[in-house]
Design a protein around this motif. Structure first.
Motif, PDB file in Angstrom:
ATOM      1  N   ASP A  92      96.096  14.903   1.516  1.00 33.09           N
ATOM      2  CA  ASP A  92      95.170  15.955   1.905  1.00 33.09           C
ATOM      3  C   ASP A  92      94.125  15.381   2.860  1.00 33.09           C
ATOM      4  N   PRO A  93      93.992  15.939   4.088  1.00 37.67           N
ATOM      5  CA  PRO A  93      93.015  15.404   5.042  1.00 37.67           C
ATOM      6  C   PRO A  93      91.578  15.547   4.573  1.00 37.67           C
ATOM      7  N   ASN A  94      91.328  16.425   3.599  1.00 39.08           N
ATOM      8  CA  ASN A  94      89.972  16.593   3.077  1.00 39.08           C
ATOM      9  C   ASN A  94      89.664  15.637   1.928  1.00 39.08           C
ATOM     10  N   PHE A  95      90.654  14.874   1.510  1.00 38.33           N
ATOM     11  CA  PHE A  95      90.484  13.952   0.391  1.00 38.33           C
ATOM     12  C   PHE A  95      89.796  12.674   0.852  1.00 38.33           C
ATOM     13  N   MET A  96      88.688  12.299   0.186  1.00 42.15           N
ATOM     14  CA  MET A  96      87.953  11.080   0.526  1.00 42.15           C
ATOM     15  C   MET A  96      88.415   9.948  -0.393  1.00 42.15           C
ATOM     16  N   THR A  97      89.249   9.092   0.123  1.00 42.07           N
ATOM     17  CA  THR A  97      89.808   8.006  -0.664  1.00 42.07           C
ATOM     18  C   THR A  97      88.713   7.078  -1.174  1.00 42.07           C
TER      19      THR A  97
END
Length: 277
Positions: A24-29
């Motif tokens: 998910d591009p909105n996921f902050m690893t």
């Protein structure tokens, strides 16, 4: 009472898959990694090395080190030069939830009231991932070998509150839970067969409460009821725990269940008033 090995990390285990990258591009690893590092610390393991953190979370050592150093700079963690520990400032994160969540605010005085009336430990919990998470607790005595506090996590399938919450799940969600969660035996009494657990959950639905007899820990009995919204949904569970040597299962139903039912109904009314649920 000796502590079951299975419970050693139950109160604060790290998130599964914490080291995996999300698509998910909105996921902050980086945020996910930092949270997994925080959750690695437990009552049994309050001081951890970078290697310990990396093993528990599945993170590379370099990533675990950066997370720890960041937490230190922000005042959430400290170090003696070798091991790391959480600092009191970390409590502000949990307080943000408790102070903003009407459910926890409403249940806390009810839990205290029930505990005072029966002179036993009383708690409330919600289902989070595959565990129950304590959101309110009033303990009269330390009856378990693992200390329980707000934020503690326990397996849902062998706890009274967990079974109340599992019994309220839609069938598809319950089947998904049972397909991914290994039913490990905490004692010789623990239900570990899926079919048997399903039958027990049906019984919980029919009776409106769950009574677990020494399945999580020998010598511990617990009885729980659901907390409903006005629409009938289950948002939490409330329980009373007691030493098996002091009270029988039938006595728990007679002595404790009426108090739980009254508190549950009061909680439902208060929830409706507070947010129209």
């Amino acid at each position: 009472m000796a502590e079951p090995q299975h419970l050693a990390g139950a109160a604060g285990k790290a998130s599964p898959g914490a080291g995996e990258e999300a698509s998910d591009p909105n996921f902050m690893t980086s945020l996910a990694r930092g949270l997994s590092v925080i959750r690695a610390f437990t009552e049994r393991e309050p001081n951890l090395t970078i290697a310990d953190i990396a093993k528990i979370t599945g993170l590379p050592r370099a990533a675990a080190r950066r997370c720890l150093l960041t937490l230190m700079q922000l005042g959430y963690a400290g170090s003696d030069g070798r091991t790391f520990h959480l600092k009191p400032k970390i409590l502000a994160l949990g307080y943000s939830f408790l102070s903003s969540a009407p459910l926890a605010t409403i249940l806390d005085p009810l839990i205290e009231q029930v505990s005072g009336a029966v002179q036993e430990s009383c708690s409330a919990a919600v289902l989070d991932e595959d565990d129950v998470v304590y959101i309110a607790r009033a303990a009269t005595k330390r009856i378990m070998s693992v200390g329980l506090n707000v934020g503690s996590r326990l397996p849902a399938y062998c706890t009274s509150m967990g079974r109340v919450l599992l019994a309220a799940l839609p069938e598809s969600e319950l089947d998904a839970y049972l397909s991914r969660v290994p039913l490990k035996p905490y004692t010789e009494r623990t239900i570990t067969a899926v079919d048997a657990l399903k039958r027990e959950l049906e019984r919980v639905r029919d009776r409106g409460f769950s009574l677990v007899d020494q399945e999580l820990e020998l010598g511990l009995r617990s009885i729980a009821v659901p907390i409903h919204t006005a629409a009938g949904g289950v948002v939490a569970a409330m329980n009373i725990s007691a030493q098996a040597a002091r009270v029988t299962c039938p006595e728990m139903e007679v002595q404790f269940l009426p108090h739980l039912h009254r508190a549950s109904e009061e909680a439902r009314v208060l929830l409706v008033r507070s947010r129209g649920v």
